[in-house]
Design an enzyme around this catalytic site. Structure first.
Site, PDB file in Angstrom:
ATOM      1  N   ARG A  31      28.605 -53.052  35.345  1.00  0.00           N
ATOM      2  CA  ARG A  31      29.568 -54.147  35.291  1.00  0.00           C
ATOM      3  C   ARG A  31      30.742 -53.749  34.404  1.00  0.00           C
ATOM      4  O   ARG A  31      30.547 -53.126  33.372  1.00  0.00           O
ATOM      5  CB  ARG A  31      28.892 -55.395  34.711  1.00  0.00           C
ATOM      6  CG  ARG A  31      28.040 -56.129  35.707  1.00  0.00           C
ATOM      7  CD  ARG A  31      27.098 -57.115  35.060  1.00  0.00           C
ATOM      8  NE  ARG A  31      27.714 -57.910  34.003  1.00  0.00           N
ATOM      9  CZ  ARG A  31      27.070 -58.866  33.336  1.00  0.00           C
ATOM     10  NH1 ARG A  31      25.800 -59.125  33.609  1.00  0.00           N
ATOM     11  NH2 ARG A  31      27.662 -59.547  32.395  1.00  0.00           N
TER      12      ARG A  31
ATOM     13  N   ARG B  28      23.080 -50.462  30.949  1.00  0.00           N
ATOM     14  CA  ARG B  28      22.623 -51.340  32.028  1.00  0.00           C
ATOM     15  C   ARG B  28      23.335 -51.012  33.342  1.00  0.00           C
ATOM     16  O   ARG B  28      24.532 -50.775  33.376  1.00  0.00           O
ATOM     17  CB  ARG B  28      22.929 -52.780  31.618  1.00  0.00           C
ATOM     18  CG  ARG B  28      22.534 -53.807  32.627  1.00  0.00           C
ATOM     19  CD  ARG B  28      22.347 -55.140  32.000  1.00  0.00           C
ATOM     20  NE  ARG B  28      23.573 -55.774  31.568  1.00  0.00           N
ATOM     21  CZ  ARG B  28      23.610 -56.945  30.935  1.00  0.00           C
ATOM     22  NH1 ARG B  28      22.501 -57.565  30.633  1.00  0.00           N
ATOM     23  NH2 ARG B  28      24.759 -57.470  30.593  1.00  0.00           N
TER      24      ARG B  28
ATOM     25  N   ARG C  60      27.300 -72.572  27.167  1.00  0.00           N
ATOM     26  CA  ARG C  60      27.656 -71.519  26.227  1.00  0.00           C
ATOM     27  C   ARG C  60      28.574 -72.014  25.123  1.00  0.00           C
ATOM     28  O   ARG C  60      28.965 -71.221  24.267  1.00  0.00           O
ATOM     29  CB  ARG C  60      28.371 -70.422  26.988  1.00  0.00           C
ATOM     30  CG  ARG C  60      27.699 -69.042  26.780  1.00  0.00           C
ATOM     31  CD  ARG C  60      28.162 -68.204  27.788  1.00  0.00           C
ATOM     32  NE  ARG C  60      28.182 -66.825  27.843  1.00  0.00           N
ATOM     33  CZ  ARG C  60      27.607 -66.132  28.833  1.00  0.00           C
ATOM     34  NH1 ARG C  60      26.861 -66.735  29.719  1.00  0.00           N
ATOM     35  NH2 ARG C  60      27.787 -64.853  28.921  1.00  0.00           N
TER      36      ARG C  60
ATOM     37  N   ARG D  82      32.139 -59.747  23.663  1.00  0.00           N
ATOM     38  CA  ARG D  82      31.165 -60.726  24.155  1.00  0.00           C
ATOM     39  C   ARG D  82      30.221 -61.150  23.036  1.00  0.00           C
ATOM     40  O   ARG D  82      29.814 -62.304  22.958  1.00  0.00           O
ATOM     41  CB  ARG D  82      30.388 -60.141  25.336  1.00  0.00           C
ATOM     42  CG  ARG D  82      31.269 -59.992  26.568  1.00  0.00           C
ATOM     43  CD  ARG D  82      30.596 -59.183  27.649  1.00  0.00           C
ATOM     44  NE  ARG D  82      29.417 -59.838  28.162  1.00  0.00           N
ATOM     45  CZ  ARG D  82      28.425 -59.198  28.780  1.00  0.00           C
ATOM     46  NH1 ARG D  82      28.483 -57.876  28.942  1.00  0.00           N
ATOM     47  NH2 ARG D  82      27.398 -59.863  29.236  1.00  0.00           N
TER      48      ARG D  82
ATOM     49  N   LYS E 120      18.032 -61.296  28.723  1.00  0.00           N
ATOM     50  CA  LYS E 120      17.980 -62.616  29.340  1.00  0.00           C
ATOM     51  C   LYS E 120      17.836 -62.565  30.872  1.00  0.00           C
ATOM     52  O   LYS E 120      17.001 -63.255  31.437  1.00  0.00           O
ATOM     53  CB  LYS E 120      19.268 -63.364  28.984  1.00  0.00           C
ATOM     54  CG  LYS E 120      19.101 -64.807  28.730  1.00  0.00           C
ATOM     55  CD  LYS E 120      20.267 -65.386  27.925  1.00  0.00           C
ATOM     56  CE  LYS E 120      21.607 -64.733  28.106  1.00  0.00           C
ATOM     57  NZ  LYS E 120      22.310 -65.106  29.334  1.00  0.00           N
TER      58      LYS E 120
HETATM   59  P1  AMP Z   1      26.812 -63.227  31.783  1.00  0.00           P
HETATM   60  O1  AMP Z   1      26.364 -62.496  32.994  1.00  0.00           O
HETATM   61  O2  AMP Z   1      25.988 -64.482  31.541  1.00  0.00           O
HETATM   62  O3  AMP Z   1      26.894 -62.373  30.569  1.00  0.00           O
HETATM   63  O4  AMP Z   1      28.294 -63.759  32.092  1.00  0.00           O
HETATM   64  C1  AMP Z   1      29.345 -62.859  32.375  1.00  0.00           C
HETATM   65  C2  AMP Z   1      30.679 -63.466  32.009  1.00  0.00           C
HETATM   66  O5  AMP Z   1      30.896 -64.671  32.748  1.00  0.00           O
HETATM   67  C3  AMP Z   1      30.817 -63.878  30.550  1.00  0.00           C
HETATM   68  O6  AMP Z   1      31.181 -62.800  29.718  1.00  0.00           O
HETATM   69  C4  AMP Z   1      31.918 -64.933  30.657  1.00  0.00           C
HETATM   70  O7  AMP Z   1      33.190 -64.329  30.844  1.00  0.00           O
HETATM   71  C5  AMP Z   1      31.569 -65.634  31.951  1.00  0.00           C
HETATM   72  N1  AMP Z   1      30.640 -66.764  31.726  1.00  0.00           N
HETATM   73  C6  AMP Z   1      29.353 -66.890  32.184  1.00  0.00           C
HETATM   74  N2  AMP Z   1      28.827 -68.070  31.814  1.00  0.00           N
HETATM   75  C7  AMP Z   1      29.780 -68.713  31.101  1.00  0.00           C
HETATM   76  C8  AMP Z   1      29.839 -69.969  30.443  1.00  0.00           C
HETATM   77  N3  AMP Z   1      28.775 -70.808  30.433  1.00  0.00           N
HETATM   78  N4  AMP Z   1      30.992 -70.298  29.803  1.00  0.00           N
HETATM   79  C9  AMP Z   1      32.052 -69.481  29.796  1.00  0.00           C
HETATM   80  N5  AMP Z   1      32.065 -68.275  30.400  1.00  0.00           N
HETATM   81  C10 AMP Z   1      30.955 -67.885  31.039  1.00  0.00           C
END
Ligand code: AMP
Length: 222
Positions: A164, A130, A91, A175, A15
């Site tokens: 990360r 990654r 989400r 996740r 993504k």
């Molecule tokens: P990502 O980089 O999009 O995978 O986001 C990293 C982390 O941020 C996720 O594992 C969640 O802990 C938090 N996060 C990001 N976007 C959201 C969202 N829309 N709702 C809840 N938690 C989020």
């Protein structure tokens, strides 16, 4: 192009990489909730520390916190008049409802939802390999998209790539659980609403072939 679209997909479906390519092609303003939260976390605020508790554990940040932060970011981005690509938000179904409310109040509803689908098996290997540049955010993969110089960013001389915390294997599994339990229902929510086009793109191919399919899907939404 001043479309507003949501890009969805499980963690590891590519993504982030694809969003950047679509932004280059279509000129969207890219709003990644994960990037926005990581920036807040890096700033060391109280809010950042609260976000870190959830993020480091691979858990979703509570809806009220997410909705408030994203509403602000969307309002700021929308005032720039370009198209908007939301990545990682919404989400959960309550987040999608809050977004609908905000966008319809502004008279600017979503034009489409693009879902990148991906099998579970390649996801863990994709995510655990990654690495990203802490300075410019560029994303690499140790095997599939390595930097030119071992472990260093191609664009930021002398900057070492990092993994990360939430890209560690145990966290990745949590996740994925959160995605299938809480985020997949958002696709159903949009389909049932009948108000927005939902397209699925197979994310199992090479990054370039996925970009081509995505560009076609996004172009068809306009
Ligand atoms: P990502 O980089 O999009 O995978 O986001 C990293 C982390 O941020 C996720 O594992 C969640 O802990 C938090 N996060 C990001 N976007 C959201 C969202 N829309 N709702 C809840 N938690 C989020």
């Amino acid at each position: 192009m001043s479309m507003r679209i949501v890009l969805m997909g499980p963690p590891g479906a590519g993504k982030g990489t694809q969003a950047k390519r679509l932004v280059d092609k279509f000129g969207f303003v890219h709003l990644s909730s994960g990037d926005i939260f990581r920036a807040e976390k890096a700033g060391g605020s109280d809010l950042g520390r609260k976000l870190a508790e959830y993020m480091n554990a691979g858990k979703l940040v509570p809806d009220d916190v997410v909705v408030e932060m994203m509403a602000k970011a969307i309002t700021a981005a929308d005032s720039r008049g370009a198209g908007l690509m939301l990545d990682g938000f919404p989400r959960t179904v309550p987040q999608a409802e809050a977004l609908d409310k905000q966008l319809s109040a502004a008279g600017k509803p979503l034009d489409g939802v693009v879902v990148i689908t991906c099998d579970d098996e390649p996801i863990v290997s994709r995510i655990t390999g990654r690495r990203s540049c802490p300075k410019c955010g560029r994303v690499y993969h140790v095997k599939y998209m390595p930097p030119k110089n071992d472990k260093m960013c191609d664009d930021c001389a002398g900057t070492k790539l990092v993994q990360r915390l939430d890209d560690k294997e145990e966290v990745v599994r949590d996740r994925l659980k959160a995605y299938y339990g809480q985020t997949q229902p958002v696709v159903g929510y949009y389909r049932e609403s009948g108000k927005v086009k939902v397209v699925e793109v197979d994310g199992n191919g090479s990054p370039d072939s996925v970009t081509a399919s995505l560009a076609e899907a996004v172009g068809a939404l306009g």
